[in-house]
Design a protein around this motif. Structure first.
Motif, PDB file in Angstrom:
ATOM      1  N   LYS A 189       0.812  -1.221   0.000  1.00  0.00           N
ATOM      2  CA  LYS A 189       0.000   0.000   0.000  1.00  0.00           C
ATOM      3  C   LYS A 189       0.847   1.273   0.000  1.00  0.00           C
ATOM      4  CE  LYS A 189      -4.117  -1.801  -0.133  1.00  0.00           C
ATOM      5  NZ  LYS A 189      -5.058  -1.543  -1.256  1.00  0.00           N
ATOM      6  N   GLY A 190       2.160   1.171   0.196  1.00  0.00           N
ATOM      7  CA  GLY A 190       3.044   2.313   0.000  1.00  0.00           C
ATOM      8  C   GLY A 190       2.936   3.423   1.027  1.00  0.00           C
ATOM      9  N   LEU A 191       2.451   3.133   2.226  1.00  0.00           N
ATOM     10  CA  LEU A 191       2.264   4.182   3.226  1.00  0.00           C
ATOM     11  C   LEU A 191       3.541   4.960   3.549  1.00  0.00           C
ATOM     12  CD1 LEU A 191       0.435   5.704   5.170  1.00  0.00           C
ATOM     13  CD2 LEU A 191       0.793   3.869   6.846  1.00  0.00           C
ATOM     14  N   PRO A 192       4.726   4.331   3.636  1.00  0.00           N
ATOM     15  CA  PRO A 192       5.938   5.130   3.909  1.00  0.00           C
ATOM     16  C   PRO A 192       6.153   6.242   2.889  1.00  0.00           C
ATOM     17  CG  PRO A 192       6.395   2.805   4.248  1.00  0.00           C
ATOM     18  CD  PRO A 192       5.024   2.875   3.640  1.00  0.00           C
ATOM     19  N   ASP A 193       5.830   6.004   1.624  1.00  0.00           N
ATOM     20  CA  ASP A 193       5.969   7.060   0.611  1.00  0.00           C
ATOM     21  C   ASP A 193       5.056   8.237   0.931  1.00  0.00           C
ATOM     22  OD1 ASP A 193       7.809   5.547  -0.879  1.00  0.00           O
ATOM     23  OD2 ASP A 193       6.195   4.551  -1.994  1.00  0.00           O
ATOM     24  N   LEU A 194       3.839   7.943   1.372  1.00  0.00           N
ATOM     25  CA  LEU A 194       2.921   9.012   1.742  1.00  0.00           C
ATOM     26  C   LEU A 194       3.434   9.769   2.959  1.00  0.00           C
ATOM     27  CD1 LEU A 194       0.355  10.665   1.791  1.00  0.00           C
ATOM     28  CD2 LEU A 194      -0.833   8.723   2.851  1.00  0.00           C
ATOM     29  N   PHE A 198       4.188  13.578   2.831  1.00  0.00           N
ATOM     30  CA  PHE A 198       3.456  14.479   3.714  1.00  0.00           C
ATOM     31  C   PHE A 198       4.418  15.314   4.556  1.00  0.00           C
ATOM     32  CE2 PHE A 198       1.788  15.253   8.004  1.00  0.00           C
ATOM     33  CZ  PHE A 198       0.788  16.166   7.688  1.00  0.00           C
ATOM     34  N   ALA A 199       5.487  14.702   5.048  1.00  0.00           N
ATOM     35  CA  ALA A 199       6.448  15.441   5.877  1.00  0.00           C
ATOM     36  C   ALA A 199       7.036  16.621   5.112  1.00  0.00           C
ATOM     37  CB  ALA A 199       7.553  14.504   6.352  1.00  0.00           C
ATOM     38  N   MET A 200       7.345  16.409   3.827  1.00  0.00           N
ATOM     39  CA  MET A 200       7.874  17.512   3.007  1.00  0.00           C
ATOM     40  C   MET A 200       6.818  18.594   2.806  1.00  0.00           C
ATOM     41  SD  MET A 200      10.270  15.632   0.132  1.00  0.00           S
ATOM     42  CE  MET A 200       9.178  14.266  -0.274  1.00  0.00           C
ATOM     43  N   ALA A 201       5.575  18.185   2.562  1.00  0.00           N
ATOM     44  CA  ALA A 201       4.501  19.163   2.370  1.00  0.00           C
ATOM     45  C   ALA A 201       4.189  19.910   3.662  1.00  0.00           C
ATOM     46  CB  ALA A 201       3.249  18.464   1.844  1.00  0.00           C
ATOM     47  N   HIS A 202       4.268  19.196   4.778  1.00  0.00           N
ATOM     48  CA  HIS A 202       3.963  19.805   6.073  1.00  0.00           C
ATOM     49  C   HIS A 202       4.944  20.924   6.410  1.00  0.00           C
ATOM     50  CE1 HIS A 202       3.772  20.108  10.521  1.00  0.00           C
ATOM     51  NE2 HIS A 202       2.479  19.869  10.323  1.00  0.00           N
ATOM     52  N   ALA A 203       6.173  20.824   5.942  1.00  0.00           N
ATOM     53  CA  ALA A 203       7.152  21.891   6.180  1.00  0.00           C
ATOM     54  C   ALA A 203       6.677  23.215   5.569  1.00  0.00           C
ATOM     55  CB  ALA A 203       8.498  21.490   5.597  1.00  0.00           C
ATOM     56  N   ARG A 204       5.901  23.131   4.490  1.00  0.00           N
ATOM     57  CA  ARG A 204       5.354  24.333   3.847  1.00  0.00           C
ATOM     58  C   ARG A 204       3.979  24.691   4.399  1.00  0.00           C
ATOM     59  NH1 ARG A 204       5.177  24.164  -2.490  1.00  0.00           N
ATOM     60  NH2 ARG A 204       4.118  26.142  -1.989  1.00  0.00           N
ATOM     61  N   PHE A 205       3.227  23.678   4.822  1.00  0.00           N
ATOM     62  CA  PHE A 205       1.863  23.896   5.296  1.00  0.00           C
ATOM     63  C   PHE A 205       1.709  23.249   6.677  1.00  0.00           C
ATOM     64  CE2 PHE A 205       1.853  23.806   0.677  1.00  0.00           C
ATOM     65  CZ  PHE A 205       1.237  25.029   0.383  1.00  0.00           C
ATOM     66  N   ARG A 223       4.064   3.121  12.683  1.00  0.00           N
ATOM     67  CA  ARG A 223       3.870   4.083  13.774  1.00  0.00           C
ATOM     68  C   ARG A 223       5.215   4.638  14.243  1.00  0.00           C
ATOM     69  NH1 ARG A 223      -0.629   0.762  14.209  1.00  0.00           N
ATOM     70  NH2 ARG A 223      -2.561   1.802  14.882  1.00  0.00           N
ATOM     71  N   GLN A 224       6.220   3.776  14.289  1.00  0.00           N
ATOM     72  CA  GLN A 224       7.551   4.254  14.683  1.00  0.00           C
ATOM     73  C   GLN A 224       8.130   5.184  13.622  1.00  0.00           C
ATOM     74  OE1 GLN A 224       9.220   3.736  17.711  1.00  0.00           O
ATOM     75  NE2 GLN A 224      10.366   5.424  16.765  1.00  0.00           N
ATOM     76  N   MET A 225       7.922   4.864  12.344  1.00  0.00           N
ATOM     77  CA  MET A 225       8.381   5.747  11.273  1.00  0.00           C
ATOM     78  C   MET A 225       7.741   7.120  11.405  1.00  0.00           C
ATOM     79  SD  MET A 225       8.319   3.192   7.960  1.00  0.00           S
ATOM     80  CE  MET A 225       8.670   4.526   6.838  1.00  0.00           C
ATOM     81  N   ALA A 234       1.622  15.768  13.748  1.00  0.00           N
ATOM     82  CA  ALA A 234       0.562  15.990  12.752  1.00  0.00           C
ATOM     83  C   ALA A 234       0.045  14.699  12.144  1.00  0.00           C
ATOM     84  CB  ALA A 234       1.076  16.911  11.653  1.00  0.00           C
ATOM     85  N   VAL A 235       0.580  13.553  12.566  1.00  0.00           N
ATOM     86  CA  VAL A 235       0.186  12.257  12.014  1.00  0.00           C
ATOM     87  C   VAL A 235      -0.576  11.473  13.074  1.00  0.00           C
ATOM     88  CG1 VAL A 235       0.957  10.115  10.935  1.00  0.00           C
ATOM     89  CG2 VAL A 235       2.223  12.244  10.532  1.00  0.00           C
TER      90      VAL A 235
END
Length: 365
Positions: A189-194, A198-205, A223-225, A234-235
């Motif tokens: 499901k690729g959740l680590p990519d999301l 998201f972490a990169m986007a959160h730095a701006r928003f 959860r640890q990641m 924010a997660v």
């Protein structure tokens, strides 16, 4: 013409998308006047099946020689006494069990390939007719040797299914803007990519939030990641939910970062909820998003692309509103009544094949 349709699957538990698709189809077929039975080891949806008039029979599919031998005998009894016109197998074990029984009873066996990437999916080629849940799955099965002449594509769709008749349509209390993910917590499901996107986007928003709905074998690791991210606060992990639709209703953006996904049922739900959708361009996902008209498609395994798509939506309320509106483009074709009609057309082909075989056999006598 009213048909007697026997669906065969391992179980009826909520944990499996194959089960959701089979239950939706069976209930819709019963609603439209057909006689329908599901034979399985039972599970969470049995009460719903009973309520909607779908009959059930218990057949244990555990992969042990003695159990499987007994399962074939049990299936033979069901076929002999209930006398279905077609048998529809939704899982590999079901198809293998049904094949000798259907051959002996001269009943068409219809199989549905839900996960074409699995090696065992080739066994679904045992069917008289083989249904692929997306065109991408159909291409995959043809490449693996299933003849094109026996393949049909019936794209997944869930909207309007019996599972959702009494659903709770209250929005989950989420802070806007919230991005939601719904799915199993495992690598496909690729959740680590999301999370990294998201972490990169959160730095701006920094007012954005990510909510993860679902459980799975990698839950602890993910959860640890998330805890190690700079935006850890924010997660949120909401865990497994019986019906995650409330979280989609409460969210602004839905993201499905799958590495492989034949035709995920969650996308019709996210679109029905009116989310702006971001998803990877893999397998049947583009088909469920009108090839990018109803959702933003990004490459798989690309957190930077997910970040760019998120920022595009987060930085401009009008763009976000446009993509929420775009989620409704062509949405009617994701209804369960369309799936049921197209599946009945496949049954008709299977019954035609049976008639042709009988005619040839009669000429040879």
């Amino acid at each position: 013409m009213t048909l007697r349709i026997l669906h065969l699957l391992n179980h009826t538990r909520r944990s499996n998308g194959h089960v959701h698709a089979a239950v939706d189809l069976a209930c819709e077929q019963r609603r439209t006047g057909h006689d329908v039975m599901i034979a399985s080891a039972g599970g969470d949806f049995d009460d719903l099946l009973t309520t909607t008039g779908v009959e059930t029979a218990l057949i244990d599919h555990t992969r042990k020689p003695r159990v499987l031998f007994d399962a074939v005998r049990a299936l033979r009894r069901v076929v002999r006494t209930w006398r279905p016109d077609v048998v529809h197998a939704h899982m590999m074990t079901s198809a293998v069990l049904a094949w000798p029984v259907c051959r002996h009873a001269e009943i068409p066996l219809i199989t549905t390939v839900h996960n074409g990437f699995e090696k065992s999916a080739i066994l679904m080629g045992l069917g008289t007719r083989v249904i692929a849940v997306s065109a991408a799955v159909g291409v995959s099965m043809r490449a693996r040797g299933v003849p094109a002449r026996k393949l049909d594509v019936v794209l997944n769709g869930t909207i309007g299914s019996a599972r959702f008749r009494n659903r709770d349509n209250r929005k989950a209390a989420l802070t806007s803007p919230t991005i939601v993910f719904v799915g199993g917590l495992h690598p496909r499901k690729g959740l680590p990519d999301l999370m990294h996107g998201f972490a990169m986007a959160h730095a701006r928003f920094p007012n954005s939030r990510l909510c993860v709905v679902g459980e799975g074998p990698h839950g602890k690791l993910y959860r640890q990641m998330a805890a190690d991210l700079a935006c850890a606060d924010a997660v949120t992990f909401a865990g497994s939910q019986v019906d995650p639709y409330r979280w989609m209703l409460g969210a602004d953006i839905f993201v499905l970062p799958s590495l492989a996904d034949p035709a995920p049922l969650v996308l019709p739900e996210a679109r029905e909820a009116g989310c702006a959708v971001i998803a990877t361009r893999v397998d049947g996902i583009p088909e469920l998003l009108e090839d990018g008209k109803a959702g933003i498609l990004v490459p798989k395994s690309d957190p930077a692309a997910i970040c760019a798509a998120l920022c595009k939506l987060l930085e401009d309320p009008d763009t976000l509103a446009d993509w929420r509106a775009n989620s409704q483009i062509g949405i009617d074709r994701l209804r369960i009544d369309r799936v049921a009609k197209e599946t009945l057309a496949v049954y008709a082909k299977g019954l035609e094949s049976k008639a042709r075989v009988a005619a040839v056999a009669g000429q040879e006598q």
